[in-house]
Design an enzyme around this catalytic site. Structure first.
Site, PDB file in Angstrom:
ATOM      1  N   THR A 223       0.849  -1.186   0.000  1.00 24.29           N
ATOM      2  CA  THR A 223       0.000   0.000   0.000  1.00 24.29           C
ATOM      3  C   THR A 223       0.888   1.242   0.000  1.00 24.29           C
ATOM      4  O   THR A 223       2.110   1.143   0.104  1.00 24.29           O
ATOM      5  CB  THR A 223      -0.880   0.067   1.269  1.00 24.29           C
ATOM      6  OG1 THR A 223      -0.041   0.423   2.379  1.00 24.29           O
ATOM      7  CG2 THR A 223      -1.540  -1.268   1.563  1.00 24.29           C
ATOM      8  N   LYS A 247       7.124   3.864   1.108  1.00 22.64           N
ATOM      9  CA  LYS A 247       8.136   4.722   1.732  1.00 22.64           C
ATOM     10  C   LYS A 247       7.703   5.302   3.068  1.00 22.64           C
ATOM     11  O   LYS A 247       8.508   5.877   3.784  1.00 22.64           O
ATOM     12  CB  LYS A 247       8.430   5.925   0.820  1.00 22.64           C
ATOM     13  CG  LYS A 247       9.182   5.613  -0.426  1.00 22.64           C
ATOM     14  CD  LYS A 247       9.222   6.802  -1.360  1.00 22.64           C
ATOM     15  CE  LYS A 247       7.966   6.978  -2.149  1.00 22.64           C
ATOM     16  NZ  LYS A 247       7.586   5.924  -3.061  1.00 22.64           N
ATOM     17  N   ALA A 279      13.046   1.805  -7.545  1.00 27.04           N
ATOM     18  CA  ALA A 279      12.418   0.511  -7.897  1.00 27.04           C
ATOM     19  C   ALA A 279      13.463  -0.616  -7.848  1.00 27.04           C
ATOM     20  O   ALA A 279      13.776  -1.094  -6.763  1.00 27.04           O
ATOM     21  CB  ALA A 279      11.712   0.591  -9.237  1.00 27.04           C
ATOM     22  N   GLY A 332       0.801   3.560 -14.931  1.00 25.93           N
ATOM     23  CA  GLY A 332       1.158   3.064 -13.595  1.00 25.93           C
ATOM     24  C   GLY A 332       2.481   3.619 -13.102  1.00 25.93           C
ATOM     25  O   GLY A 332       3.080   3.089 -12.177  1.00 25.93           O
ATOM     26  N   ASP A 346       7.239  12.936  -3.000  1.00 30.64           N
ATOM     27  CA  ASP A 346       7.719  11.570  -3.201  1.00 30.64           C
ATOM     28  C   ASP A 346       9.250  11.557  -3.342  1.00 30.64           C
ATOM     29  O   ASP A 346       9.935  10.741  -2.728  1.00 30.64           O
ATOM     30  CB  ASP A 346       7.038  11.013  -4.461  1.00 30.64           C
ATOM     31  CG  ASP A 346       7.361   9.549  -4.677  1.00 30.64           C
ATOM     32  OD1 ASP A 346       7.129   8.764  -3.742  1.00 30.64           O
ATOM     33  OD2 ASP A 346       7.867   9.199  -5.759  1.00 30.64           O
ATOM     34  N   LYS A 350      12.321  10.114  -0.946  1.00 32.63           N
ATOM     35  CA  LYS A 350      13.362   9.205  -1.447  1.00 32.63           C
ATOM     36  C   LYS A 350      14.753   9.743  -1.113  1.00 32.63           C
ATOM     37  O   LYS A 350      15.623   8.987  -0.685  1.00 32.63           O
ATOM     38  CB  LYS A 350      13.216   9.024  -2.962  1.00 32.63           C
ATOM     39  CG  LYS A 350      12.017   8.167  -3.340  1.00 32.63           C
ATOM     40  CD  LYS A 350      11.848   8.107  -4.843  1.00 32.63           C
ATOM     41  CE  LYS A 350      10.690   7.212  -5.243  1.00 32.63           C
ATOM     42  NZ  LYS A 350      10.337   7.340  -6.653  1.00 32.63           N
TER      43      LYS A 350
END
Ligand SMILES: NC(=O)c1ccc[n+]([C@@H]2O[C@H](COP(=O)([O-])OP(=O)(O)OC[C@H]3O[C@@H](n4cnc5c(N)ncnc54)[C@H](OP(=O)(O)O)[C@@H]3O)[C@@H](O)[C@H]2O)c1
Length: 501
Positions: A223, A247, A279, A332, A346, A350
């Site tokens: 999720t 994350k 990824a 996606g 995001d 990271k």
């Protein structure tokens, strides 16, 4: 041959010449023997010595094969396990009775299935794999579905390659939980939870994970949920492993990040999250390796958002900004809500994760972000409404592209740490520099350290996509499960030794 003499005398004569009888059947005064072809000459001599002239037929039988199993088990136990294994594989011994000795059992099978029979016996008797139970949260999502597909495709090859019997015993969505101790079919996981899952919430899910069964267990959080991330301390403290591309947990406070690491160390429960940055790229593993060998990170320049880099590529080849975002979401590449990618949040998370992994105890507030989309638009909570409203910024981005291209430059969304400041922003950089040469969807991290100087450590490759992420999650899952199985085996050994003492 005609059984004019007793089967015992025949057996004695053959044994005296060391002829192994693999199978024998007696009926109507006749005895049929199955012997290895290599013993045929000795067998004929044995028969001749008994003066049995009535050998009616002897032939080389290429339609059958003999499969022998050697074991320390008693012949009866071994025979039962051999029969069960062949029956379970849809195979049956062709001729009865089988030949047994004190330590071996030989069965005769049709030659056409001899390889399948050896594999079935090997898998059942010699390769019992340690079982590790897996619970997938967010089972309907893109990464979870790609992971289930991988597990389904790899199917029976996985235990062999990974040395593990990985079973999905639980699958959860936001509202439902499906559980089976025998294991759920990965191929239909998402549909099965929807159809047969029982209503459940976060508390019910946690109780089920914590209190069912004693096998090593790994939770795979697929999720993007803060609520699920908040469960990790309890899971790790209870010895339950966590594998995740989410994350949220690691981007909380530095104290929370450290707590998760310490809980994992103390309980031995694996905690793996390599796909949270890049990824499939080993960015976090490299940062961790630098920290462990005491190599100081001096600076980073990185493109860490496959989605934003795909969007910037598209707008620089003439696609309007709003259409580029909609396309990246449809493929996606974006987070469930694309505003999260465009806010820069995001990438900020990271960068924070990489810096923490490299040993810098930073908080999120230390990373300054210049978002791609700001103002009221950034607060639109409905993804569809957000996409529709994005046309308002198409002209702004078109102008930025033209300005950059006029100077021979290109736009890149750069995450940077210069040894003091951490920032995330779109930069106009000379075309041809390492960060502008990336293809759509690629990530890059250029790390200068005490040892990687003046030539930096550069990691580059595809950094987005559910399939790629799922492949990385599967790698983490296998490694976590192997750790968990090894620890469980060691615990069992210690307990056995303590009982024996
Ligand atoms: N896709 C990528 O390329 C990529 C790359 C790297 C990392 N990741 C990370 O991987 C994770 C999953 O991404 P995704 O693309 O698969 O997202 P997704 O397609 O939106 O799937 C997320 C799933 O999580 C479920 N969920 C949310 N809250 C939940 C809760 N409290 N309990 C149970 N289920 C819950 C959602 O269920 P509902 O359908 O009921 O809302 C949804 O099905 C995210 O953390 C993302 O950042 C993704």
């Amino acid at each position: 041959m005609r059984a004019s003499m007793s089967a015992e005398a025949l057996a004695d004569a053959l044994r005296a010449r060391a002829v192994p009888v693999l199978s024998s059947v007696a009926s109507d005064g006749a005895i049929a023997l199955l012997l290895p072809a290599s013993s045929a000459a000795c067998a004929r001599l044995a028969l001749a010595s008994l003066a049995i002239p009535q050998v009616l037929q002897h032939s080389r039988d290429l339609r059958h094969a003999v499969v022998a199993v050697v074991s320390n088990s008693s012949p009866d136990t071994l025979l039962a396990r051999v029969s069960a294994a062949l029956t379970a594989a849809g195979l049956r011994a062709a001729l009865a009775p089988v030949a047994t000795t004190a330590r071996s059992v030989a069965v005769v099978v049709p030659a056409a299935v001899r390889v399948a029979a050896v594999q079935a016996l090997h898998a059942a008797l010699a390769q019992a794999k340690p079982r590790v139970d897996v619970v997938v949260i967010g089972a309907r999502g893109r990464v979870a579905r790609a992971l289930a597909q991988l597990l389904s495709d790899r199917g029976s090859r996985l235990p062999h390659a990974a040395g593990l019997d990985l079973r999905i015993v639980g699958a959860a969505t936001r509202e439902k939980l499906l559980w089976s101790d025998a294991g759920l079919a990965p191929a239909t996981l998402a549909a099965d939870v929807e159809r047969s899952g029982a209503p459940s919430d976060r508390a019910g899910l946690l109780a089920r994970i914590l209190h069912t069964g004693a096998r090593p267990r790994i939770v795979v959080d697929c999720t993007a949920s803060e609520d699920i991330a908040a469960l990790y301390p309890e899971l790790l403290a209870a010895g339950i492993g966590v594998v995740t591309p989410n994350k949220r947990a690691n981007a909380r406070s530095w104290a929370f990040w450290r707590r998760l690491q310490e809980l994992s160390r103390a309980s031995g429960a694996p905690y793996r999250y390599s796909t949270t940055v890049g990824a499939g790229l080993p960015v976090l593993a490299s940062a961790r390796a630098l920290r462990r060998r005491g190599d100081r990170l001096r600076s980073i320049e990185a493109v860490l958002s496959g989605s934003v880099s795909a969007i910037l590529h598209a707008i620089q080849s003439g696609v309007p900004f709003s259409a580029a975002v909609a396309d990246a979401q449809a493929k996606g590449f974006t987070e469930p809500h694309p505003a999260e990618d465009l806010s820069g949040e995001d990438v900020a998370r990271k960068l924070l994760l990489v810096l923490r992994e490299a040993g810098l105890p930073l908080e999120r507030s230390a990373v300054q972000v210049d978002p791609l989309v700001g103002g009221e638009l950034a607060h639109e909570t409905d993804p569809a409404g957000f996409l529709a409203a994005l046309t308002a910024v198409d002209a702004h981005w078109h102008a930025r592209v033209i300005t950059a291209q006029t100077k021979g430059e290109a736009l890149v969304f750069v995450a940077r740490y210069d040894g003091v400041r951490a920032t995330v922003a779109v930069e106009s950089r000379p075309a041809g520099d390492a960060l502008t040469r990336l293809r759509a969807g690629e990530n890059i991290a250029v790390l200068h350290t005490d040892h990687h100087d003046p030539l930096p450590l550069t990691l580059a490759g595809p950094g987005a996509g559910a399939e790629l992420t799922a492949a990385g999650v599967l790698t983490d899952l296998i490694e976590a499960a192997r750790d968990a199985a090894t620890r469980a085996r060691a615990r069992r050994r210690r307990a056995k030794a303590a009982r024996a003492a």
